[in-house]
Design a protein around this motif. Sequence first.
Motif, short mmCIF file in Angstrom:
data_model
loop_
_atom_site.label_atom_id
_atom_site.label_comp_id
_atom_site.label_asym_id
_atom_site.label_seq_id
_atom_site.Cartn_x
_atom_site.Cartn_y
_atom_site.Cartn_z
N SER A 144 0.84 -1.20 0.00
CA SER A 144 0.00 0.00 0.00
C SER A 144 0.87 1.25 0.00
N ALA A 183 0.56 3.77 2.09
CA ALA A 183 0.92 4.11 3.48
C ALA A 183 2.18 3.35 3.91
N PHE A 224 -1.71 14.61 3.00
CA PHE A 224 -2.30 13.27 3.09
C PHE A 224 -1.25 12.26 2.67
N GLY A 250 -1.56 8.83 4.05
CA GLY A 250 -2.05 7.49 4.40
C GLY A 250 -2.64 7.47 5.79
N GLU A 257 3.89 16.43 -0.64
CA GLU A 257 3.25 16.12 -1.91
C GLU A 257 3.49 17.35 -2.81
N ILE A 298 2.48 9.36 -4.74
CA ILE A 298 1.60 8.20 -4.85
C ILE A 298 0.40 8.52 -5.73
N GLN A 299 -0.11 9.75 -5.59
CA GLN A 299 -1.26 10.16 -6.42
C GLN A 299 -0.85 11.08 -7.57
#
Length: 416
Positions: A104, A106, A140, A142, A192, A227-228
């Motif tokens: 994952s 996280a 953000f 996780g 991020e 991640i995004q």
Amino acid sequence: MLPAELISLEDRYGAHNYAPLDVVIERASGAWVYDTEGRRYLDFLAAYSAVNQGHCHPAIFAAMLAQAKKVTLTSRAFRNDQLPLLYRDLHEMTGYEMALPMNSGAEAVETALKAARKWGEVVKGIAAGEAEIVVAANNFHGRTIAIVGFSSDEQYRRGFGPFPAGFREVPFGDIEALRGAITANTCAFLVEPIQGEAGILVPPEGYLREAAAICRERNVLLMADEIQSGLGRTGKLFASMHEGVTPDVMIIGKALSGGFYPVSAVLSSREVLGVFSPGDHGSTFGGNPLACAIARAALRVIVDEDLPGRSAELGEFALNYMRGLRSPYIVEVRGKGLWIGIELNRPARPFCEALKQRGVLCKETHECVIRLAPPLIISKADLEWGLEQIRAVLEEGTDAHSEAVAELAGTTASGK
Ligand SMILES: *Cc1c(COP(=O)(O)O)cnc(C)c1O
């Protein structure tokens, strides 16, 4: 089974840690998903950018099937013939010297935090237990206890303390605050490049570039959670590239598997990932041959179908389209590539419900923001159709809102 029965089963026997739209998806293909009654919807969320390659991409599916027939899991107690190939692909595609695979997102963030702390002790010479990591407000990363411990969202933390120490928060986009937060004990800045869950918040131009310079100056690792934002979503392979920045540590997940399987990874240098010795860290499923075969195929699709290029081109079109709307509800439209946040002056949920009725699936983020993030393989025609539905919901008179609410209540606005 009827959708209502499925929903009731889910609500009775499952923990209520989500508030999903009541659409029960049975199958999907490309940018479209189909509910149990055969209705189709254009997917404007793409599983939070995990299916950038589109649902059930045939090339990734073929790789998954072929590998599943051979061997799926060896554990890292033994070697397998897929992991080295994924390492090579990641290196050739990104230039990073080393990778550490997890499942994952996280877990990958936790891995990066551990790597940074140990690097701080072993390489930078910070006293044991004193390493600090700077994080950005509204982050953000996780849902583990360590990660929610440094969230600025009170709901993410409430009831889950106590939390690990050693994190310092600075406002996102504020370069002077970052400069001021760094001490001799700082090992890393985790950020991020564009904040997704916070509502597609794009920092001021130059922020990441200056952050990278400060980190370099103060011997602090710049750790980008992509991640995004990564793997094509913003119109480049990584969002950091918009600023010409190569973070010391790159965290990826989500689209790394094209949605077939949880696969994540931390990419970095030999100096950083070299701090791990056998037994320091691990995961039963991390780096398993099925995950590696899937990830390799998913990465190939990103390159072969030029998903970053598609995102840049379609994103510019979509952003211009949205900025041209005249709606009493829109406060701001922002984004990069095919990743757009529409901030409204009221809760976004009823608009998402209304969009569902029109065959477009969106999910609100942070109450008042609608996030547009369709699969990057979406055709221009499908994208235009989806945007037209959004226009209709946001623009059609001041009663679009009450119409949405009326539809929710099972009545038609025209009948009222
Ligand atoms: C989704 C996400 C995560 C967490 O990934 P999971 O796979 O849900 O654990 C971490 N960071 C960012 C930026 C994300 O978007």
